[in-house]
Design a protein around this motif. Structure first.
Motif, short mmCIF file in Angstrom:
data_model
loop_
_atom_site.label_atom_id
_atom_site.label_comp_id
_atom_site.label_asym_id
_atom_site.label_seq_id
_atom_site.Cartn_x
_atom_site.Cartn_y
_atom_site.Cartn_z
N THR B 49 31.23 41.19 29.58
CA THR B 49 30.92 40.59 30.88
C THR B 49 31.09 39.08 30.85
OG1 THR B 49 28.63 40.93 30.21
CG2 THR B 49 29.47 42.34 31.93
N LEU B 50 30.85 38.48 29.68
CA LEU B 50 31.06 37.03 29.59
C LEU B 50 32.56 36.70 29.64
CD1 LEU B 50 28.49 35.97 26.82
CD2 LEU B 50 28.33 35.53 29.26
N TYR B 51 33.37 37.63 29.15
CA TYR B 51 34.82 37.43 29.14
C TYR B 51 35.41 37.53 30.55
CZ TYR B 51 39.72 38.23 27.89
OH TYR B 51 41.09 38.15 27.80
N ASP B 53 35.75 37.26 34.75
CA ASP B 53 35.38 36.18 35.67
C ASP B 53 34.03 36.55 36.30
OD1 ASP B 53 35.81 37.08 38.71
OD2 ASP B 53 37.29 38.10 37.44
N ILE B 54 33.36 35.55 36.86
CA ILE B 54 31.97 35.73 37.28
C ILE B 54 31.78 36.87 38.30
CG2 ILE B 54 32.14 33.81 38.96
CD1 ILE B 54 28.99 34.80 37.04
N ASN B 55 32.70 36.97 39.27
CA ASN B 55 32.55 38.01 40.29
C ASN B 55 32.72 39.41 39.71
OD1 ASN B 55 31.98 36.49 42.61
ND2 ASN B 55 34.11 35.80 42.66
N VAL B 338 24.65 35.42 31.93
CA VAL B 338 26.04 35.47 32.40
C VAL B 338 26.27 34.40 33.47
CG1 VAL B 338 27.77 36.93 33.53
CG2 VAL B 338 26.26 37.91 31.81
N TYR B 341 26.23 30.93 31.94
CA TYR B 341 27.43 30.78 31.10
C TYR B 341 28.62 30.35 31.97
CZ TYR B 341 31.35 32.16 28.06
OH TYR B 341 32.51 32.17 27.32
N HIS B 342 28.65 30.89 33.20
CA HIS B 342 29.76 30.56 34.10
C HIS B 342 29.47 29.32 34.95
CE1 HIS B 342 32.50 33.89 33.35
NE2 HIS B 342 31.44 34.66 33.19
#
Lengths: 182, 507
Positions: B49-51, B53-55, B338, B341-342
């Protein structure tokens, strides 16, 4: 023909309630152990458990009195009922419990997957499945699926066993065991 | 927010179907398996999920989280084996429906209540987000004590058949809940010298043992789960039964609405979660029902209430994360990781600086619930067939899989043995008339109660009157007393009416 009015009254059936004592006795035992093991703690640390334990013991005493009155009046007996009766279902239950205990005790050496295969075979055998093809088929498919999902995909720390190069409890990464060693 | 922007967000969320659908599939599996929580799965998948994109990452996590709540109800209905803590209350009426050959209807009720409950609360949250953000601030330790006490009063409601035994079962659970280090000083209590019990009795092995293992031991006495007299009805289940389940949900639509709102409010409160919400909703549903005696016998509102509430929680969980930057639980914490992080700055400014993002996340949740309603409902027909499997195969599968599942939460082999121990206790409790649900309520809510109670006492410098010092708390206390007294008054008045009718008949 006999007159129904003059027939002797049927003896009253005494309901066996001995097994009903098990849970309250376990509960009281836990409460007493809590009191003993927390005597040296500050009041805040033991307050909640002490209050709960005291209420629990009071409730259990009330239940024991209720049971005592029923036994004294001849409505109930101290019999265990069918809970531990030597019948087919109870033998099956003990068989299943034995299988599960064996699985848990030997999991470090046998491994979760291989152990699961034998656990399934054993449990189905205990419950009366006798077809070798069914026993092996169901157990094998289930064990392989669990291995793929949990060990291969999710990298679970389930013990792998000797077959996969793990030598026993010391070689596992169980946090609690590691904690004990510290 | 303008309608045009909402529509654009909706279309954009629909475009994320490629992450929402896998998230839903994984969430359903995780929900079905006891021991595999949404939190643990989200932690495992954090690198993924970190990899993203945020959406996409948020859409995936939300889909997984929301569907987990639904998935937990499936084994609760089919095997009396809740997959999640939030599904424990579902067993009370869901499993009796299965035994009566109405597994399909019960599953449809579960799915539709979850989906519509989630839809309603998501829409409501979107409409009232700034207001809802303030609710959490009014619930401090004193109010939380009362909320937990209210949950505990369900023990009395469940124990209606034999009050003394039921309350003993509840207090036994509470006593088990006190095992482990205390929340203030961290000193161990009643741990039997076992390091594994320092964190308290783990919930998953307790849940697995009390429900799944004990039920499996009881189940082996019959050929199949469905009683033989209802087997023909179960096997003749058609699409019309799916429609009947939907019709039942429609009939109790108001139930879905207000119980999901209970879930929403509980979701906003830190630490409470779906278990408390589901129990409260079930309790209130029974309390306000015209036919409370039908609860526990396979009554549809008994499935709708906990399922709408535990999905209502999902919308509430994100409110404190967005509004205050404070996660109310583990799921919220993972989402916070998450988001930060973004580079998303959480807190009140988020609604001013990046409101579109916040509403976008809720729109993804809305889309997920729409997908859920469309895709999972048809599965009920096929899922319900699992209960036809003979118990000589089902019992070994359940026992072996739940033993593995008991390991999953903390990865201790000790927990497998603990689950077996709880299984034996649960079986004896079932056979001797002590409610296992009451024991589990105690185990679940005991530590929560102690935590808030001690916190409140510390705030009040040891004065227990602190518990009656807030207006909101006092209102909640009145509701607790009403919850305990109302069934008694109702039963007395019903007895009075019955006696009057009998007298009139004689005259």
């Amino acid at each position: 023909m006999s007159n129904p009015d003059s027939a002797p009254p049927e003896p009253q059936v005494r309901v066996p309630i001995g097994a009903d004592f098990i849970i309250p006795l376990l509960a009281c035992g836990l409460a007493v152990y809590y009191f003993i093991s927390t005597t040296e703690l500050v009041w805040e640390a033991r307050a909640t458990g002490t209050v709960i334990g005291l209420v629990l013991i009071a409730l259990c005493i009330a239940l024991f009195v209720k049971f005592g009155l029923r036994i004294a009046s001849g409505q109930a007996s101290l019999g265990i009922g069918d809970l531990f009766r030597n019948d087919e279902f109870n033998r099956q239950r003990f068989g299943l419990m034995a299988m599960m205990t064996l699985y848990i005790v030997t999991i470090y050496w046998v491994g979760a997957t291989v152990g699961l295969f034998f656990l399934l075979v054993g449990c189905m055998w205990v419950l009366g499945v006798r077809s070798i093809r069914t026993l092996v088929g169901v157990a094998l498919i289930s064990a392989v699926l669990v291995h793929l999902a949990l060990i291969t995909l999710l990298d679970s720390k389930l013990p792998r066993g000797l077959l996969f190069g793990q030598s026993g409890p010391a070689a596992t990464e169980e946090p609690a065991k590691a904690g004990k060693k510290r | 927010m303008k309608d045009g922007i909402l529509l654009e967000l909706f279309v954009r969320s629909l475009g994320l179907w490629w992450v929402i659908l896998p998230g839903m599939l994984l969430g359903t599996i995780v929900g079905i398996l006891p021991g595999f929580s949404a939190q643990n799965t989200l932690i495992i998948l954090l690198p993924l999920t970190l990899y993203m994109d945020i959406n996409s990452g948020m859409a995936f996590m939300i889909a997984l989280y929301c569907t987990t709540q639904l998935g937990g109800g499936i084994p609760a209905i089919l095997f009396n084996m809740p997959g999640e803590g939030g599904a424990v209350a579902t067993t009370l009426d869901g499993y009796p429906m299965t035994k009566k050959g109405q597994a399909q209807q019960a599953l449809v009720l579960c799915f539709s209540a979850s989906a519509f409950g989630g839809l309603i609360t998501t829409a409501l949250t979107m409409a009232t987000l700034p207001f809802l953000a303030k609710i959490g601030l009014y619930f401090r330790s004193v109010e939380m004590v009362v909320v937990i006490v209210f949950g505990l009063t369900l023990i009395a409601a469940i124990a209606a058949q034999d009050m003394l035994k039921g309350i003993i079962a509840g207090f036994f659970g509470l006593m088990i809940g006190t095992i482990g280090v205390d929340p203030v000083f961290g000193t161990p209590r009643a741990t039997f010298g076992l390091l594994e019990l320092y964190d308290g009795v783990p919930l998953i092995p307790a849940l697995i043992g009390l429900f799944a293992i004990s039920e499996a031991f009881a189940m082996l006495e019959s050929e199949t789960i469905v009683r033989s007299e209802h087997m023909t009805q179960a096997k003749s289940a058609r699409w019309s039964d799916t429609l009947e389940g939907l019709w039942m949900t429609g009939r109790y639509w108001w139930q879905t609405v207000w119980t999901s709102i209970i879930g929403l409010i509980i979701g906003i409160l830190p630490g409470a979660g779906s278990t408390v919400a589901a129990f409260l909703a079930y309790h209130y549903s029974k309390l306000l029902s015209k036919t409370p005696e039908l609860y526990g016998t396979g009554h549809p509102p008994g499935v709708i209430a906990p399922e709408s509430a535990n999905n209502g929680v999902t919308s509430g969980t994100l409110v404190p994360v967005f509004a205050l930057g404070i996660p109310g639980g583990t799921t919220g914490a993972i989402m916070t990781i998450v988001l930060t992080y973004h580079g998303i700055v959480l807190g009140p400014r988020l609604f001013i600086d990046n409101a579109q993002f916040v509403y976008g996340v809720y729109m993804q949740m809305l889309v997920c619930y729409i997908f859920m309603a469309l895709m999972i409902l048809p599965l009920a027909r096929y899922m319900s067939r699992v209960v036809w499997i003979p118990t000589r195969f089902l019992v070994p599968l359940i026992l072996s899989l739940v033993t593995i599942a008991a390991f999953s939460e903390r990865e201790y082999v000790f927990d497998m043995g603990l689950a077996l121990g709880f299984g034996v206790i649960g079986y004896i409790a079932r056979k001797t008339g002590y409610e296992v649900t009451a024991i589990l309520i105690g185990v679940l809510m005991g530590p929560l109660f102690e935590q808030y109670f001690l916190r409140a006492l510390r705030v009040g410098q040891g004065d227990p009157m602190i518990l009656f010092s807030s207006n909101l708390g006092n209102v909640l206390w009145v509701m607790v007393v009403a919850a305990l007294v109302l069934p008694y008054i109702r039963s007395r008045s019903q007895q009075g009416v019955l006696a009057q009718t009998q007298r009139a008949g004689h005259e």
